[in-house]
Design a protein around this motif. Structure first.
Motif, PDB file in Angstrom:
ATOM      1  N   ALA A  23       0.953  -1.078   0.082  1.00  0.00           N
ATOM      2  CA  ALA A  23      -0.163  -0.087   0.055  1.00  0.00           C
ATOM      3  C   ALA A  23       0.989   1.083   0.443  1.00  0.00           C
ATOM      4  O   ALA A  23       1.817   1.326   1.119  1.00  0.00           O
ATOM      5  N   ASP A  25       1.061   5.436  -0.199  1.00  0.00           N
ATOM      6  CA  ASP A  25       0.171   6.859  -0.037  1.00  0.00           C
ATOM      7  C   ASP A  25       0.316   7.367  -1.788  1.00  0.00           C
ATOM      8  O   ASP A  25       0.497   7.610  -2.366  1.00  0.00           O
ATOM      9  N   ARG A  50     -12.165  -0.213  -0.604  1.00  0.00           N
ATOM     10  CA  ARG A  50     -11.916  -0.317   0.303  1.00  0.00           C
ATOM     11  C   ARG A  50     -10.456  -0.892   0.437  1.00  0.00           C
ATOM     12  O   ARG A  50     -10.989  -2.559   0.155  1.00  0.00           O
ATOM     13  N   LYS A  64      -8.984  -3.583   6.516  1.00  0.00           N
ATOM     14  CA  LYS A  64      -7.990  -2.171   7.525  1.00  0.00           C
ATOM     15  C   LYS A  64      -8.449  -1.473   7.192  1.00  0.00           C
ATOM     16  O   LYS A  64      -9.262  -0.563   7.376  1.00  0.00           O
ATOM     17  N   GLN A  72      -8.285   2.342   4.345  1.00  0.00           N
ATOM     18  CA  GLN A  72      -7.608   2.740   3.104  1.00  0.00           C
ATOM     19  C   GLN A  72      -8.455   3.092   2.224  1.00  0.00           C
ATOM     20  O   GLN A  72      -8.702   1.630   1.502  1.00  0.00           O
ATOM     21  N   VAL A  90      -3.310   4.188  -2.642  1.00  0.00           N
ATOM     22  CA  VAL A  90      -4.282   3.915  -1.186  1.00  0.00           C
ATOM     23  C   VAL A  90      -4.673   5.928  -0.618  1.00  0.00           C
ATOM     24  O   VAL A  90      -4.034   6.793  -0.472  1.00  0.00           O
ATOM     25  N   GLN A  92      -4.888   6.881   2.790  1.00  0.00           N
ATOM     26  CA  GLN A  92      -5.126   6.894   4.364  1.00  0.00           C
ATOM     27  C   GLN A  92      -5.458   7.023   5.290  1.00  0.00           C
ATOM     28  O   GLN A  92      -5.181   8.360   5.669  1.00  0.00           O
ATOM     29  N   ALA A  97      -0.935   4.628   8.708  1.00  0.00           N
ATOM     30  CA  ALA A  97      -1.112   2.399   8.437  1.00  0.00           C
ATOM     31  C   ALA A  97      -0.989   1.898   9.378  1.00  0.00           C
ATOM     32  O   ALA A  97      -1.320   1.272   9.426  1.00  0.00           O
TER      33      ALA A  97
END
Lengths: 132, 132
Positions: A23, A25, A50, A64, A72, A90, A92, A97
């Motif tokens: 994952a 940003d 998501r 998550k 996310q 994603v 966040q 995270a």
């Protein structure tokens, strides 16, 4: 005559039913975490937008943010050349995270002097998850 | 009395001797690839400043760029909260990490219309690796 089953992309068979998913940003490019997905979590991720992983330690789907609220929102899904690693871009929510309260799980750098904490701590885990 | 062995960081025992390692472009933040490291490749990476992975398919050390010349100069090494994933920030020589000639191995995006090639192709694999 037998025919091999067609390969799917991502190819979960390559990971015995589970593949690593990174994952990142979507806005800053920071790598936030790596976890695993099985076909069910991958399908739910695509369907809901998501990030849903598969927790190997708990042996179940890991939506998550289900406990912390730090969901996310998926802005893009990518697969690598071998179709055995997934990359999510994603947004966040909550700004962090990592369950330890850092923006990214990769908050420690390996240096000649040992591990140095270089990440930004956004929240106090005791506040978010409560005392256990 | 028995004492558990002290945990090392990264903790290769968690991955049965091998951990995923993400390579990210140190300048742009682009995620380039994911591969695996064993303790030997990790140690050589730290010692030489060049990314060395462990090839699961060839079952041997994989000095990234040994054939193509597209070496990864390591600018930073990070470990995640669980000490079971490694993140490298690298300078990718030759401009492309992927053996298919793309800057990043994650050159395909999953879209409602199927896979779309979104990555930038930097070289022609036939030129770099020769015909096989």
């Amino acid at each position: 005559m037998s025919h091999p089953a067609p390969r799917t992309i991502p190819d979960f068979d390559k990971g015995q039913g589970m593949l690593p998913a990174i994952a990142q940003d979507a806005a800053t490019g920071e790598v936030l975490m790596m976890a695993y997905m099985n076909p069910e979590s991958y399908a739910e991720t695509l369907a809901t937008g998501r990030a849903v992983y598969f927790s190997r330690s708990r042996n179940k789907l890991w939506r998550k943010g289900e406990e912390s609220g730090h969901v996310q929102l998926v802005r893009g899904v990518y697969v690598d050349c071998d179709a055995d690693t997934i990359l999510l871009k994603v947004e966040q929510l909550g700004g962090a995270a990592c369950h330890e309260g850092y923006k990214s799980c990769f908050f420690r750098q390996v240096t000649p002097d040992g591990l140095q904490v270089v990440g930004e701590r956004v929240f106090d885990p005791a506040q978010v998850y409560g005392k256990k």
